[in-house]
Each structure stands twice: as structure tokens, then as C-alpha cells.
Design an enzyme around this catalytic site. Structure first.
Site, PDB file in Angstrom:
ATOM      1  N   LYS A 235       0.855  -1.184   0.000  1.00  0.00           N
ATOM      2  CA  LYS A 235       0.000   0.000   0.000  1.00  0.00           C
ATOM      3  C   LYS A 235       0.888   1.231   0.000  1.00  0.00           C
ATOM      4  O   LYS A 235       1.326   1.714   1.043  1.00  0.00           O
ATOM      5  CB  LYS A 235      -0.887  -0.063   1.241  1.00  0.00           C
ATOM      6  CG  LYS A 235      -2.074   0.851   1.196  1.00  0.00           C
ATOM      7  CD  LYS A 235      -3.042   0.391   0.141  1.00  0.00           C
ATOM      8  CE  LYS A 235      -4.430   0.931   0.210  1.00  0.00           C
ATOM      9  NZ  LYS A 235      -4.983   1.190   1.501  1.00  0.00           N
ATOM     10  N   GLU A 284      -7.379   1.948  -8.136  1.00  0.00           N
ATOM     11  CA  GLU A 284      -8.372   2.557  -7.234  1.00  0.00           C
ATOM     12  C   GLU A 284      -9.052   3.771  -7.862  1.00  0.00           C
ATOM     13  O   GLU A 284      -8.396   4.648  -8.416  1.00  0.00           O
ATOM     14  CB  GLU A 284      -7.657   2.978  -5.946  1.00  0.00           C
ATOM     15  CG  GLU A 284      -8.578   3.675  -4.964  1.00  0.00           C
ATOM     16  CD  GLU A 284      -7.868   3.978  -3.659  1.00  0.00           C
ATOM     17  OE1 GLU A 284      -7.385   3.041  -3.009  1.00  0.00           O
ATOM     18  OE2 GLU A 284      -7.798   5.161  -3.297  1.00  0.00           O
ATOM     19  N   ASN A 306     -12.794   3.409  -3.636  1.00  0.00           N
ATOM     20  CA  ASN A 306     -12.504   3.952  -2.318  1.00  0.00           C
ATOM     21  C   ASN A 306     -13.676   4.816  -1.857  1.00  0.00           C
ATOM     22  O   ASN A 306     -14.024   5.800  -2.516  1.00  0.00           O
ATOM     23  CB  ASN A 306     -11.206   4.768  -2.337  1.00  0.00           C
ATOM     24  CG  ASN A 306     -10.668   5.001  -0.932  1.00  0.00           C
ATOM     25  OD1 ASN A 306     -11.361   4.735   0.056  1.00  0.00           O
ATOM     26  ND2 ASN A 306      -9.440   5.493  -0.830  1.00  0.00           N
ATOM     27  N   SER A 343     -12.586   1.015   2.401  1.00  0.00           N
ATOM     28  CA  SER A 343     -12.681   2.058   3.432  1.00  0.00           C
ATOM     29  C   SER A 343     -14.068   2.204   4.074  1.00  0.00           C
ATOM     30  O   SER A 343     -15.100   2.080   3.405  1.00  0.00           O
ATOM     31  CB  SER A 343     -12.289   3.448   2.899  1.00  0.00           C
ATOM     32  OG  SER A 343     -11.036   3.410   2.278  1.00  0.00           O
TER      33      SER A 343
HETATM   34  O1  LIG Z   1      -9.211   2.064   7.501  1.00  0.00           O
HETATM   35  P1  LIG Z   1     -10.344   1.892   6.531  1.00  0.00           P
HETATM   36  O2  LIG Z   1     -11.323   3.012   6.552  1.00  0.00           O
HETATM   37  O3  LIG Z   1     -11.011   0.538   6.685  1.00  0.00           O
HETATM   38  O4  LIG Z   1      -9.681   1.920   5.060  1.00  0.00           O
HETATM   39  C1  LIG Z   1      -8.766   0.940   4.603  1.00  0.00           C
HETATM   40  C2  LIG Z   1      -8.261   1.324   3.223  1.00  0.00           C
HETATM   41  O5  LIG Z   1      -9.339   1.275   2.329  1.00  0.00           O
HETATM   42  C3  LIG Z   1      -7.619   2.705   3.219  1.00  0.00           C
HETATM   43  O6  LIG Z   1      -6.539   2.679   4.067  1.00  0.00           O
HETATM   44  C4  LIG Z   1      -7.170   3.155   1.835  1.00  0.00           C
HETATM   45  C5  LIG Z   1      -7.784   2.884   0.654  1.00  0.00           C
HETATM   46  N1  LIG Z   1      -7.088   3.447  -0.383  1.00  0.00           N
HETATM   47  C6  LIG Z   1      -6.066   4.113   0.114  1.00  0.00           C
HETATM   48  C7  LIG Z   1      -5.057   4.843  -0.540  1.00  0.00           C
HETATM   49  C8  LIG Z   1      -4.090   5.368   0.235  1.00  0.00           C
HETATM   50  C9  LIG Z   1      -4.098   5.258   1.609  1.00  0.00           C
HETATM   51  C10 LIG Z   1      -5.060   4.541   2.276  1.00  0.00           C
HETATM   52  C11 LIG Z   1      -6.060   3.962   1.527  1.00  0.00           C
END
Ligand SMILES: O=P(O)(O)OC[C@@H](O)[C@@H](O)c1c[nH]c2ccccc12
Length: 388
Positions: A235, A284, A306, A343
Site C-alpha cells: 500500500k 483505485e 474507495n 474504506s
Molecule cells: O481504515 P479503513 O477506513 O477501513 O480503510 C482501509 C483502506 O481502504 C484505506 O486505508 C485506503 C484505501 N485506499 C487508500 C489509498 C491510500 C491510503 C489509504 C487507503
């Protein structure tokens, strides 16, 4: 160093999206595009000398693609090309804010052009600075040979979905975020990863950005070498193909490509490089325009929606539903693309809601990483034990 697009000879071009006058571009100038790139994709230029215009075409690419290549080729800067695709995130101006001295005092002259407009832009600008320190690609090629074998990220999501009848879970190893601050104080990445795996996660997502998410590539490597079998998503905020090689060398099985940041051609060529490396690209999107752009790119197999707007932090899980309604949902089903709801998912009702909207996988961080036993957090999230 070689350029992304190499073209030979002098030719005339007429820019399609700017009011610049007809120009002759010497090959040296064309080649200044992406000086830092270490990979080359050749694009054939078909020159029609009598008409004073050049049409660029690759053997299998559409007219639309040819136009996009042309935008780069006529010397439009990254931000200009990105803006024509509705991308609001700009890349960092290479010089940063100019400095003005008054006696011993130093002032940074900040203005709209050299100050990030939102958090996502700030993160991306910081990436550009971090990448200045990167290892030469030659060294990474050697690390690649030693990297552990790639595992099938999409296969693991599909298998989990079939086994449980619920969306396959990508469980996120995340210590902090700019919107939520510190999520977990005593943070042992390997312990969390093992707990997620035991709790039934199909894949894991490991934050590697240090400054804003308190993650690291060390965490990714530690988890990869700990015996955890779930495929790993690196990530990271990817702005340069170098990062794809680096992620693979550190044991990643998948990477994130953010459509709010990357223009179409970057996504397209990065997807190709991912395939060469055996990496899965999770592309994404957050709105209809980004989704349509990504649907226009061949070879994309995994798309995440997202629910959080990365520019404003606004969270709305109906984003997933809205984007999968109608024609777009139909295209996804026809092409058998795996959709990921990302998310803001906290309860079994949230999971049911995005599943109903059409996702076969979910990406969850906050709601499970905060639990003292993250594996149990997964059972709470799904309303049942999904490990069996
Ligand atoms: O903590 P959450 O709300 O469950 O979300 C996880 C993830 O989707 C989120 O960290 C995320 C999705 N796309 C991203 C891009 C960059 C940084 C972070 C993200």
C-alpha cells in the site's frame, strides 16, 4: 537513462489540447519527457510530411490512445495532461518554493503553484522528494532475483469469496492515517498479520508510507518472511514505475495504482510492467470519471472503489453502490473484473451493503486493526467466523 517514449526524426505536430502554435520538435526535446524513467516503450510515429502533422499510432492501440500519446509527445507537461483527464492532483514543481533573503532572514515564497492544495497532493509531493533517494535500478534488478515468488492475489480473493459466500477480505496492517491519527499504539506488524490470517483474511494490505501512515517496507518484508501465506498488497503512493520494481523486490504480490493521481498512460504502462513482474495491480477509483477512465484501459482485472475521498477525507459507503449501478456494473460483470469495496466498513450490515452493490472483495483497516485481537475483529466485522 532512456525515455518512456522514443521517437526518431524531425516532424511537425499540431497539439490537440492546447492553443500553442504549430511547432517543430527536435528529437532531443521529445526525449526529455520522463528523463528519469528507466524503461522504454517504443511508439511508432507515422509522419505525414505534406500535411505538417504527425499521427502517432502503436500497432494495437486505439485512436484515443494515440491522442493521449500525442499529448505527451508534443511536450505537454504532466500536470497539463493530467488536467485534461480531470485529475486534480498536480506533481511537485521540481524547484520547490523560491527563497527570498532579507538580511539574515530566509523566506519561502509560497503561492498556489508551489504549495500542496490538499493532503493527497501533499503526500504525492513528498513521494517525489523521497524518490530522489532511490537506489539505482541495476541494484534492484539483482534484489528481484532473490525476491520470494509471487502469489496469486486475485485467485485468493475469488477462492475466499467462493468458500464463504462473503466478500474476500483484504485486511490492512495500518498503524496510523492522516485522517484518523494513531489507530494502534502497540503495533507489531507480524503479530497483526498472523492474527488476520488466522481470522480468515484472504489477502493483506501493508502500508509502506512512513511519513503519513507510519508504515514501512521493513514491515512488508517482515510479514513476507514470517511464514504468513496470504498474498500481500504493497500500500504505497505510486508515482513512478521504479516503485513497482522496488515493491516486488521487497516481496509484494500486488500494488495500488490510484486513478486520482495517475494519468491513463501511466496506469496503462504500469499495468503492463506489473504483468511483467507478476504483480497484480489494484486500480483505485473514487468517482464516475475515474471509473470510466480505468474501464477504458485494457488489462485491468482488479478495481477498488474507495469510499473515502483522499482529498477531503469525506467517507460515504454509498460511493461503492453509486458507481456500480447501471452500465458500469454491467461492464464489470461482462469482463469478470473483481471489484473491491474500500474504506469505512465497520459492521456486518456495511459488508452486506457493498456485497449487494456488486463487490467480491473488501479492503478494511481501521475497524479491525483497532481491536486488541484483530483476528476476532474480523469475526465481528462479518458477523460470523469466516476462518472455517
Ligand atoms: O481504515 P479503513 O477506513 O477501513 O480503510 C482501509 C483502506 O481502504 C484505506 O486505508 C485506503 C484505501 N485506499 C487508500 C489509498 C491510500 C491510503 C489509504 C487507503
Amino acid at each position: 537513462m532512456e525515455s518512456l517514449i522514443s521517437l526518431k526524426g524531425h516532424f511537425h505536430v499540431f497539439p490537440s489540447f492546447s492553443s500553442k502554435p504549430r511547432t517543430t520538435i527536435p528529437p532531443t526535446q521529445v526525449n526529455t519527457y520522463r528523463k528519469n524513467s528507466f524503461f522504454t516503450f517504443s511508439v511508432r510515429a507515422q509522419v505525414e510530411p505534406n500535411e505538417g502533422s504527425a499521427s502517432i499510432a502503436t500497432s494495437s492501440e486505439s485512436v484515443v490512445d494515440a491522442l493521449k500519446v500525442k499529448e505527451w509527445e508534443v511536450g505537454m507537461f504532466h500536470n497539463e495532461v493530467a488536467a485534461t483527464q480531470g485529475i486534480r492532483i498536480r506533481r511537485r514543481p521540481p524547484t520547490g518554493p523560491p527563497i527570498h533573503y532579507v538580511g539574515p532572514f530566509e523566506f519561502r515564497l509560497e503561492n498556489e503553484g508551489n504549495t500542496p492544495r490538499n493532503i493527497l497532493e501533499e503526500i504525492i509531493w513528498n513521494k517525489d522528494i523521497e524518490l530522489k533517494e532511490r537506489k539505482p535500478i541495476g541494484m534492484i534488478r539483482k534484489d528481484l532475483e532473490k525476491a520470494p515468488p509471487v502469489r496469486d492475489f486475485i485467485g485468493a480473493l475469488r477462492a475466499a469469496n467462493e468458500r464463504t459466500g462473503l466478500p474476500g477480505l483484504i485486511a490492512e496492517v495500518k498503524k496510523a492515517s492522516p485522517s484518523r491519527g494513531i489507530l494502534r499504539e502497540n503495533f507489531d506488524p507480524v503479530e497483526i498479520a498472523q492474527s488476520y490470517e488466522k481470522g480468515g483474511a484472504a489477502c493483506l494490505s501493508v502500508l509502506t508510507d512512513e511519513k503519513y501512515f507510519k508504515g514501512s517496507f521493513e514491515n512488508l518484508e517482515l510479514i513476507r518472511n514470517s511464514g504468513v501465506k496470504c498474498p500481500l498488497l504493497c500500500k504505497e503512493f505510486i508515482v513512478d514505475a521504479w516503485q513497482l520494481y522496488y515493491a516486488r523486490s521487497k516481496g509484494a504480490d500486488a500494488v495500488l495504482l490510484i486513478a486520482a493521481v495517475l494519468p491513463d498512460l501511466d496506469i496503462k504502462y504500469m499495468t503492463k510492467i506489473c504483468k511483467l513482474l507478476g504483480l497484480t495491480a489494484l486500480v483505485e477509483v473514487h468517482d464516475e470519471r475515474e471509473f470510466d477512465r480505468v474501464l477504458g484501459i485494457e488489462g485491468v482485472e482488479l478495481i477498488g472503489i474507495n469510499n473515502r475521498n483522499l482529498e477531503t477525507f469525506e467517507l460515504d459507503i454509498s460511493t461503492t453502490k453509486k458507481l456500480l449501478e447501471g452500465e458500469r456494473g454491467k461492464i464489470i460483470r461482462e469482463r469478470n473484473i473483481v471489484m473491491v469495496g474500500e474504506s469505512g466498513l465497520f459492521t456486518p450490515e456495511d459488508i452486506a451493503y457493498v456485497q449487494e452493490a456488486g463487490v467480491k472483495a473488501v479492503l478494511v483497516g481501521e475497524s479491525i486493526v483497532k481491536q486488541s485481537d484483530p483476528g476476532k475483529g474480523i469475526s465481528n466485522l462479518f458477523g460470523k467466523d469466516i476462518s472455517v
